[in-house]
Design a protein around this motif. Structure first.
Motif, short mmCIF file in Angstrom:
data_model
loop_
_atom_site.label_atom_id
_atom_site.label_comp_id
_atom_site.label_asym_id
_atom_site.label_seq_id
_atom_site.Cartn_x
_atom_site.Cartn_y
_atom_site.Cartn_z
N LYS A 1 7.10 18.19 2.66
CA LYS A 1 8.33 17.38 2.56
C LYS A 1 8.33 16.55 1.28
N LEU A 2 7.14 16.06 0.94
CA LEU A 2 7.08 15.23 -0.28
C LEU A 2 7.22 16.10 -1.53
N VAL A 3 6.61 17.28 -1.50
CA VAL A 3 6.68 18.16 -2.67
C VAL A 3 8.12 18.63 -2.90
N SER A 4 8.81 18.95 -1.83
CA SER A 4 10.20 19.39 -1.99
C SER A 4 11.11 18.23 -2.37
N GLY A 5 10.62 17.01 -2.14
CA GLY A 5 11.45 15.84 -2.39
C GLY A 5 12.35 15.50 -1.22
N GLU A 6 12.18 16.20 -0.11
CA GLU A 6 13.00 15.90 1.06
C GLU A 6 12.72 14.47 1.54
N TRP A 7 11.46 14.07 1.42
CA TRP A 7 11.09 12.68 1.65
C TRP A 7 10.52 12.10 0.36
N MET A 8 10.59 10.80 0.27
CA MET A 8 9.96 10.14 -0.89
C MET A 8 8.83 9.23 -0.42
N ALA A 9 7.99 8.83 -1.36
CA ALA A 9 6.84 7.99 -1.02
C ALA A 9 6.86 6.69 -1.83
N THR A 10 6.11 5.72 -1.35
CA THR A 10 5.98 4.44 -2.05
C THR A 10 4.52 4.07 -2.17
N MET A 11 4.26 3.05 -2.94
CA MET A 11 2.91 2.61 -3.24
C MET A 11 2.90 1.10 -2.97
N ASN A 12 2.16 0.68 -1.93
CA ASN A 12 2.20 -0.72 -1.49
C ASN A 12 0.89 -1.43 -1.80
N LEU A 13 0.86 -2.08 -2.96
CA LEU A 13 -0.35 -2.81 -3.34
C LEU A 13 -0.12 -4.31 -3.29
N THR A 14 0.87 -4.75 -4.02
CA THR A 14 1.00 -6.16 -4.34
C THR A 14 1.36 -7.03 -3.14
N GLU A 15 0.74 -8.20 -3.08
CA GLU A 15 1.11 -9.25 -2.14
C GLU A 15 1.31 -10.52 -2.95
N PRO A 16 1.95 -11.51 -2.37
CA PRO A 16 2.25 -12.69 -3.20
C PRO A 16 1.01 -13.26 -3.90
N GLN A 17 -0.11 -13.30 -3.23
CA GLN A 17 -1.31 -13.90 -3.85
C GLN A 17 -2.15 -12.84 -4.55
N ALA A 18 -1.78 -11.57 -4.45
CA ALA A 18 -2.62 -10.51 -4.99
C ALA A 18 -1.78 -9.58 -5.85
N GLY A 19 -1.76 -9.86 -7.14
CA GLY A 19 -1.05 -8.99 -8.08
C GLY A 19 -2.06 -8.08 -8.74
N SER A 20 -2.61 -8.55 -9.84
CA SER A 20 -3.63 -7.77 -10.54
C SER A 20 -4.92 -7.73 -9.75
N ASP A 21 -5.14 -8.74 -8.94
CA ASP A 21 -6.42 -8.88 -8.26
C ASP A 21 -6.30 -8.36 -6.83
N LEU A 22 -6.56 -7.05 -6.66
CA LEU A 22 -6.36 -6.45 -5.34
C LEU A 22 -7.37 -6.96 -4.33
N GLY A 23 -8.48 -7.48 -4.81
CA GLY A 23 -9.48 -8.00 -3.89
C GLY A 23 -8.93 -9.11 -3.00
N ALA A 24 -7.84 -9.73 -3.45
CA ALA A 24 -7.30 -10.88 -2.73
C ALA A 24 -6.30 -10.50 -1.65
N LEU A 25 -6.11 -9.20 -1.41
CA LEU A 25 -5.01 -8.89 -0.48
C LEU A 25 -5.37 -9.09 0.98
N LYS A 26 -4.33 -9.36 1.78
CA LYS A 26 -4.54 -9.83 3.15
C LYS A 26 -3.93 -8.95 4.23
N THR A 27 -3.11 -7.98 3.85
CA THR A 27 -2.48 -7.16 4.89
C THR A 27 -3.57 -6.58 5.80
#
Lengths: 593, 593
Positions: free
Chosen positions: A150-176
């Motif tokens: 589904k993703l290859v055909s583009g029928e669905w799309m994907a996202t990339m969820n990294l950033t949190e308010p306190q964790a931008g460049s510094d992923l070590g700080a993320l809390k999810t």
């Protein structure tokens, strides 16, 4: 209006970045120069005729959020449908899942054109392509089976969820937070910000890749896991079923790329589903999520770099067209009483030549990075190791330099338009507003420079970078040896720039060796610029030599004689500037003056 | 939030730009250092407490047009009222008409602060101040009597009507028509575009200064006359009477300065009045309008330059505050587990130091230009001639360099904010959007560079510029002679930069002398940058020497050791870059490749 520079792109791919050798080596299967040109011509047509005409309405109307539902600009969902039906999403995706398995070089070249058409549109599918690669490499067969087609055909799309308010460049700080469920799935709770196309109306399902932390995870980046969290849970038959517990709480009001919804995503607050918690599936191993995400991020870094090239190209075209049409004053040597087109004024010519030279240098670096990625993937053994190091080295250059150039060239292009450039209807300002995000996201350009200095430069104790500079020296020697009057002093200037690059590189390696990290970091940004200028000029020299004495030689000569002298100043900032910076920096603290 | 840098401003005025000497000479009447500080402190308070808080709403709401009526953002008319009641409009205006007659240096310093508060607000009054000067110099006593008191008090505002669709930089191409009426007045017909504050709700009357052409005027710039055209005709008792035949047909949708209405003005289409034709009064002589307008334009060029300084200052403050607060990653040598404030990272420090150094260099040049203007006006004889040449020389530098710096520093400031910088609510993007107009209006920076090379550099056959460089050399020598460790290699670097400036100047003078205008023009933009970098660094060195070993010395050392090496590259572009440019430029024409 944008016209795809297919000839320029083919030239750069082939004679500068190495597609010719890739094809000759047989590593690219039955790909032929004719097929390359056919694909790029058709992509160029789509970008110019279908995407570009919808850029302005995308900027003006933007994406909108109402009751958790995001509406993209008028005509965009239909545009996306046409685009994926054209097979463009599947270009470089694995054949096993319906892709065409073409080299990254081709994917990057088409991506440039989508972005020149409308950057806010192109960025959505870009993330899907990165997600496909991450899932293909790290996900279980079960997950691949459910999602990849589904993703290859583009029928669905994907996202990339990294950033949190306190964790931008510094992923070590993320809390999810991710909790294990008895059935082997996970429940996610938390808030993610700046999620590009986190919610939209292009596809009926959206697949979120989310970084989160297990309750018993070690602190920092070693305790991060990657999860796949679909917007709609997928039924046995592969169709979207019940809504998962994730939604878009708000979208950002941004300087540019208005058509691209930048979402705050809330996971597990109980709005949907039987019990609070967004249902997720682990990708790869627990606490090893960062490695998986890096697959996506490296891909995304080059993809962002190409946005810089794309906007710069669009700005070059727009400014040149305006400069040919707009008449003001009389150029030196102009005949008759008429006002001259401003393209006849030397100062405007300088601006336009700088724009073109920088754009082409940026393209050369980005395509060369794609070439290295292809070689690393397609070749084997030591060769693959070599090319992986090359891809590693070129990635920060290919992200930062083209995105800086994108901003610079878009700004120069606006300037060429004079007062009209500041009026939104002209479209020149929108290019600058769009371009301005690219030096920031996917790791700011400062972080790219730090990555270059602290991780890429020291690869193989500096042997890799030395080898690369050696290759670039061959371009300088070829220019000096060539009997090509149009190159002027290019060979000599390039050789001097490469001396500067070598000196700066050795200086930084020495500092790192001596543990003088702070002094090395102080020179990171000028070093990256120096590196890219010298390498970009060498690459354009290579292309000019292949093309014979003509416009390409004249352009690289302009670059060499007008901009390459800057490398000496950049070198001095790297080798002699750190102490004054670190001494003065104390004045920046709260306790400073 | 913006805080007025009063100490920095006083320092630059006094120890860098020459206010100390101006006061000592007695030419500035009873102005004293205490009075200067008191005025600037109060202006700073007004800018920070009254103007700055209304910047965001100005950007968000913008100026609006409905049925010919322009509404400025909420709170702005009241803000204007407070501002003019504070006497700020009258600061440098002639005492005869109610002004305070203070030096231009003070007016420019306060103007910086108004612009840092909200550039879109400050630009309106700026034009009035220019108009006062033009009327004072060129208008008849009768016109002065009717208009000047109202303009000086700020009760009415003025505009500057130059641009037409076909005539931007090239005023010779303008078409607005003025016909003589039997009573000695004129009737104007035509369309003007990009008229800043052409219509608004700040004042009950608006005084338009309009360039137009008489029916029997010679072609080109020698056939242009200047007219005063009030929105409301003025009654015998000095109050606004019937509406004149001029109105605002549309306002532009711009990239920034949203609060400033940019109007298309229609003169004489018969919408108002008994018969078509906007009633105008001649200012100065027929066909000599350009000379009058140049008075306004020179004033406006410095005023636009100061906008660059102002936005750069605001961006510096904003970025520094964010960098002190935002925590990401761990800086080299950081103790404990906590994330470091990003101000502790060397790459961010480099960005902030560059921002501050460039901002202060730009301020030094702009204030020095104001000083030259004051000296030319207040001194007499040869001294006045000398200072007029100095003002002429510095005007293109003071317009172009600070406005380029404004864009660069605002863009760097946005970058320091990372992803937050791209979100409009943060306000960093608005600074960049506002700053981006300044390199364009009042003569693009390319035109400033051409003006510098073709008209200012050859003043007194180059003797004036040589004298100026000689003065700057004294700063370099003082730095070398000073026993001030904090200056590092500043003296040596500055001396080398001044060598570059001298070489480039002599090269251009030679080209002009030989009639090689095209080659000289090809180097105009890098020459201006080289000139400003070297001069700005010399001025900051002067300031650092006056202040003693400390933060100022550290900052100029950073500038000298990290950015002054750029002058060598710029010099090469000037002295060796023209041929490659002019050779390649043919490829830009329609018939090019």
């Amino acid at each position: 209006m944008y016209r795809a520079p297919v000839e320029e792109i083919v030239h750069t791919l082939t004679h500068v970045a190495g597609l010719d050798r890739l094809i000759e080596s047989g590593l690219a299967g039955d790909l032929s120069p004719d097929l390359v040109e056919a694909i790029l011509t058709e992509a160029g047509r789509f970008a110019a005729e279908e995407i570009a005409p919808l850029a302005r309405i995308g900027d003006k109307e933007g994406a909108r959020l109402r009751d958790g539902v995001v509406t993209t600009p008028p005509g965009w969902p239909e545009l996306y449908r046409k685009w994926r039906e054209g097979g463009w999403n599947a270009l470089s995706a694995p054949e096993r899942w319906g892709g065409q398995g073409l080299p990254a070089m081709l994917a990057i070249a088409t991506l440039e054109m989508w972005n020149s058409g409308a950057m806010a549109f192109a960025i959505g599918p870009t993330l899907t392509i990165g997600a496909i690669e991450a899932l293909e490499r790290h996900a279980s067969e079960e997950l691949k089976r459910v999602y990849l087609e589904k993703l290859v055909s583009g029928e669905w799309m994907a996202t990339m969820n990294l950033t949190e308010p306190q964790a931008g460049s510094d992923l070590g700080a993320l809390k999810t937070r991710a909790e294990r469920a008895p059935d082997g799935t996970y429940r996610l709770f938390g808030q993610k910000i700046f999620i590009t196309y986190g919610e939209h109306d292009f596809t009926e399902n959206i697949v979120h890749l989310v970084l989160a932390r297990l309750p018993d995870a070690p602190p920092g980046t070693r305790g991060i896991s990657l999860f796949l969290v679909p917007k709609f849970l997928v039924r046995e038959d592969g169709t979207p079923g019940p809504r998962n517990d994730v939604f878009c709480a708000s979208i950002e009001h941004k300087m540019g790329i208005h058509g691209s919804p930048t979402c705050t995503m809330i996971y597990g607050d109980g709005r949907f589903g039987e019990a609070p918690g967004a249902i997720g599936w682990l990708v790869g191993e627990e606490n090893r999520g960062l490695a998986c995400m890096f697959t996506m991020m490296n891909n995304a870094r080059l993809a962002v770099g190409i946005q810089g090239v794309a906007v710069a190209e669009a700005a070059c075209q727009k400014a040149l067209a305006y400069a040919r049409e707009r008449r003001q004053g009389r150029a030196p040597g102009a005949k008759g009483d008429e006002m001259s087109p401003i393209v006849a004024h030397p100062d405007i010519q300088r601006t336009l030549m700088t724009m073109q030279a920088m754009t082409q240098a940026a393209r050369a670096i980005a395509y060369s990075c794609a070439h290295a990625i292809d070689m690393a993937r397609l070749s084997g053994g030591d060769e693959a190791t070599h090319w992986q190091m090359r891809a590693n080295l070129l990635t920060p250059l290919a992200k930062a330099f083209p995105t800086d150039v994108g901003v610079e060239v878009a700004s120069l292009g606006l300037q060429v338009h004079g007062g009209m450039g500041y009026i939104e209807e002209t479209g020149a300002a929108a290019l600058l507003r769009d371009a301005r995000i690219a030096p920031i996201y996917e790791g700011t350009n400062g972080i790219q420079a730090i990555d270059l200095v602290t991780r890429k430069l020291p690869q193989a104790d500096g042997a890799h970078v030395r080898g690369f500079i050696g290759e670039l020296r061959r371009d300088a020697e070829a220019a000096r040896g060539a009997n090509m009057a149009g190159l002027g002093a290019t060979g000599a200037r390039l050789a001097r720039a490469l001396d500067d690059l070598e000196e700066a590189s050795e200086h930084l390696l020495r500092l790192l060796d001596e543990g003088e990290t702070e002094a090395a970091l102080a020179g990171a940004t000028p070093y990256l610029r120096l590196f890219a200028l010298a390498a970009g000029a060498a690459m354009l020299t290579r292309g000019a030599l292949a093309a014979g004495d003509g416009a390409r030689a004249r352009l690289v000569r302009y670059l060499a004689e007008n901009h390459l002298p800057e490398t000496a100043a950049l070198k001095q900032a790297v080798t002699e500037g750190a102490q004054s910076l670190l001494t003065a920096a104390g004045d920046l603290s709260e306790h400073g003056r």
